[in-house]
Write a protein that holds these residues in place. Structure first.
Motif, PDB file in Angstrom:
ATOM      1  N   ALA A 132      75.662  58.296  30.580  1.00 14.66           N
ATOM      2  CA  ALA A 132      76.859  58.931  30.005  1.00 14.66           C
ATOM      3  C   ALA A 132      76.999  58.619  28.526  1.00 14.66           C
ATOM      4  O   ALA A 132      77.622  59.376  27.766  1.00 14.66           O
ATOM      5  CB  ALA A 132      78.095  58.468  30.771  1.00 14.66           C
ATOM      6  N   ASP A 133      76.421  57.493  28.087  1.00  8.87           N
ATOM      7  CA  ASP A 133      76.475  57.121  26.678  1.00  8.87           C
ATOM      8  C   ASP A 133      75.363  57.757  25.859  1.00  8.87           C
ATOM      9  O   ASP A 133      75.174  57.439  24.684  1.00  8.87           O
ATOM     10  CB  ASP A 133      76.405  55.595  26.537  1.00  8.87           C
ATOM     11  N   SER A 134      74.589  58.671  26.502  1.00  7.93           N
ATOM     12  CA  SER A 134      73.480  59.388  25.855  1.00  7.93           C
ATOM     13  C   SER A 134      72.314  58.491  25.493  1.00  7.93           C
ATOM     14  O   SER A 134      71.438  58.881  24.732  1.00  7.93           O
ATOM     15  CB  SER A 134      73.962  60.134  24.598  1.00  7.93           C
ATOM     16  N   LEU A 135      72.282  57.265  26.029  1.00 10.45           N
ATOM     17  CA  LEU A 135      71.182  56.348  25.752  1.00 10.45           C
ATOM     18  C   LEU A 135      70.087  56.499  26.809  1.00 10.45           C
ATOM     19  O   LEU A 135      70.369  56.736  27.989  1.00 10.45           O
ATOM     20  CB  LEU A 135      71.688  54.906  25.715  1.00 10.45           C
ATOM     21  N   ALA A 143      63.592  65.924  29.386  1.00 10.33           N
ATOM     22  CA  ALA A 143      62.659  66.880  29.976  1.00 10.33           C
ATOM     23  C   ALA A 143      61.484  67.201  29.072  1.00 10.33           C
ATOM     24  O   ALA A 143      60.411  67.587  29.550  1.00 10.33           O
ATOM     25  CB  ALA A 143      63.388  68.173  30.337  1.00 10.33           C
ATOM     26  N   LYS A 144      61.672  67.040  27.777  1.00 11.82           N
ATOM     27  CA  LYS A 144      60.625  67.414  26.830  1.00 11.82           C
ATOM     28  C   LYS A 144      60.577  66.400  25.698  1.00 11.82           C
ATOM     29  O   LYS A 144      61.617  66.003  25.178  1.00 11.82           O
ATOM     30  CB  LYS A 144      60.893  68.821  26.286  1.00 11.82           C
ATOM     31  N   GLY A 145      59.350  65.977  25.375  1.00  9.82           N
ATOM     32  CA  GLY A 145      59.191  65.025  24.282  1.00  9.82           C
ATOM     33  C   GLY A 145      59.442  63.596  24.684  1.00  9.82           C
ATOM     34  O   GLY A 145      59.747  62.744  23.841  1.00  9.82           O
ATOM     35  N   ALA A 146      59.298  63.295  25.977  1.00 13.26           N
ATOM     36  CA  ALA A 146      59.586  61.944  26.453  1.00 13.26           C
ATOM     37  C   ALA A 146      58.672  60.905  25.813  1.00 13.26           C
ATOM     38  O   ALA A 146      59.045  59.733  25.679  1.00 13.26           O
ATOM     39  CB  ALA A 146      59.444  61.894  27.976  1.00 13.26           C
ATOM     40  N   ALA A 147      57.485  61.316  25.403  1.00 13.84           N
ATOM     41  CA  ALA A 147      56.548  60.371  24.788  1.00 13.84           C
ATOM     42  C   ALA A 147      57.072  59.838  23.468  1.00 13.84           C
ATOM     43  O   ALA A 147      56.595  58.801  22.975  1.00 13.84           O
ATOM     44  CB  ALA A 147      55.196  61.046  24.584  1.00 13.84           C
ATOM     45  N   ASN A 148      58.054  60.528  22.883  1.00 18.43           N
ATOM     46  CA  ASN A 148      58.597  60.106  21.585  1.00 18.43           C
ATOM     47  C   ASN A 148      59.895  59.308  21.712  1.00 18.43           C
ATOM     48  O   ASN A 148      60.516  58.962  20.709  1.00 18.43           O
ATOM     49  CB  ASN A 148      58.861  61.334  20.706  1.00 18.43           C
ATOM     50  N   VAL A 149      60.291  59.042  22.939  1.00 20.01           N
ATOM     51  CA  VAL A 149      61.550  58.321  23.183  1.00 20.01           C
ATOM     52  C   VAL A 149      61.238  56.838  23.373  1.00 20.01           C
ATOM     53  O   VAL A 149      60.201  56.480  23.939  1.00 20.01           O
ATOM     54  CB  VAL A 149      62.260  58.892  24.430  1.00 20.01           C
ATOM     55  N   HIS A 150      62.165  55.981  22.922  1.00 18.52           N
ATOM     56  CA  HIS A 150      62.007  54.554  23.188  1.00 18.52           C
ATOM     57  C   HIS A 150      63.257  54.032  23.889  1.00 18.52           C
ATOM     58  O   HIS A 150      64.324  54.655  23.855  1.00 18.52           O
ATOM     59  CB  HIS A 150      61.723  53.772  21.895  1.00 18.52           C
ATOM     60  N   GLU A 151      63.102  52.918  24.520  1.00 24.54           N
ATOM     61  CA  GLU A 151      64.171  52.333  25.346  1.00 24.54           C
ATOM     62  C   GLU A 151      65.441  52.140  24.531  1.00 24.54           C
ATOM     63  O   GLU A 151      65.434  51.566  23.415  1.00 24.54           O
ATOM     64  CB  GLU A 151      63.696  50.984  25.916  1.00 24.54           C
TER      65      GLU A 151
END
Length: 364
Positions: A316-319, A350-358
């Motif tokens: 819910a916090d968009s994190l 859904a898209k670009g998950a490889a560019n996301v970090h914890e």
């Protein structure tokens, strides 16, 4: 002149300072990622496996006698029917052997007839008391020995006929001739490989299914035999992407997991009325599979780290929070069924998950 140079330098410094003061600090760039809320659905998707084709009636043509190869009656790739002559081996020795065997049979038959006449005569004389029972038994034994020699001579004739027949090598099936190994004039020994004839009326595609897929099928259906019985028709896709016109059916499974690959070999039989399939062809088999009440995720949502797969859940916090998941790809190169690690109603990147970090904020 010197004063003028100093004034120019001072002017340049002032201009730089002014310009520098006019440049604003760059604002932080925010990226908003595409997300997906997980829901359950039923979908039919193709499962694809790499496969190799071979003739279901492929036969190795092996010499069953020794001799000089006199003639080759076919060419590589020639279409033949069952009974067509493929090779001729010098049969003169076999002909002579058959002549001798038939002569020996005639001698044995004559000896047997003489023994029979003598035994019948001695029986009449023994009945009248003219000769002893010993002589009668001896003549009867001679008759039995002569009859055994006839049986042996008949067997020798049959063996000689077979040896002569082996000199003419015929195709045992309808099919296509493979590579012809020997040449006319070569001395052929018994057991020598001559060629292969690929049966073409039916072709068999073999492919491997993973141990996890085998386990899933057994869990769902109860046994591999049940899978063979209820599996839908399969298609064969050529390397160029085109699809073979005839459908195939799963006919058998190896029933044993290969220790090196961790897979089970599956066999699919395709009719081949037009001879479009050839032994040695490579392609893929495609089976439509219905997935009921499953959650699908795009492969762009999956990040693979070594032997693990994970997705990023969005709170819910968009994190973003990573979650290790168990997935099985549908085979379309686009989607996968997620089996565990997330729940229905949760939102993921859904898209670009490889560019996301914890812990990254992914929605703005």
């Amino acid at each position: 002149m010197q004063h003028k140079s100093k004034r120019l330098c001072l002017l340049a410094v002032v201009v730089c300072c002014v310009l520098t003061g006019c440049v604003k600090e760059p604002e932080a760039q925010h990226t908003s990622f595409e997300t997906l809320t997980l829901a359950r659905e039923t979908v039919t998707a193709p499962m694809t496996w790499s496969a190799a084709i071979r003739g279901k009636g492929d036969v190795s043509i092996v010499s069953r006698c020794t001799g000089t190869l006199d003639a080759i009656r076919v060419k590589d790739g020639q279409s033949v029917k069952k009974g067509d002559v493929l090779f001729m081996i010098d049969n003169r020795s076999a002909v002579n052997a058959l002549v001798h065997a038939k002569a020996d049979l005639q001698t044995a038959l004559a000896n047997c007839e003489n023994a029979r006449l003598e035994a019948e005569s001695n029986k009449e004389l023994a009945d009248k008391g003219i000769i002893s029972g010993y002589l009668l038994r001896k003549s009867l034994n001679t008759l039995q020995s002569a009859e055994a020699q006839v049986a042996q001579a008949r067997a020798a004739v049959r063996d000689a006929e077979l040896r002569l027949d082996y000199c003419t090598i015929k195709s045992p099936v309808n099919g296509l001739v493979g590579n012809i190994i020997p040449h006319v004039g070569d001395v052929i020994s018994e057991g020598t490989m001559l060629t292969r004839v690929a049966g073409v009326s039916e072709m068999e595609a073999s492919f491997s299914i993973t141990e996890s897929q085998v386990h899933a099928m057994i869990s769902e259906l109860g046994s591999l035999d049940a899978m063979v019985k209820i599996a839908p028709p399969l298609s064969f896709r050529f390397k160029d992407g085109s699809e073979y016109s005839e459908k195939g059916r799963i006919t058998s499974l190896s029933g044993m997991v290969d220790q090196q690959t961790g897979s089970v070999t599956c066999y699919v039989t395709f009719p081949n009325p037009k001879g479009e399939l050839f032994s040695g062809m490579q392609g893929s088999v495609v089976m439509p599979v219905e997935w009921e009440n499953v959650m699908l995720v795009p492969l762009t949502a999956v990040v693979r780290i070594q032997n693990k797969a994970l997705v990023y859940k969005v709170g819910a916090d968009s994190l973003a929070t990573s979650a290790i998941v168990e997935i099985e790809e549908l085979g379309d190169g686009v989607r996968a069924v997620v089996k565990s690690g997330v729940e229905e109603g949760e939102t993921i990147v859904a898209k670009g998950a490889a560019n996301v970090h914890e812990g990254q904020k992914v929605l703005y």
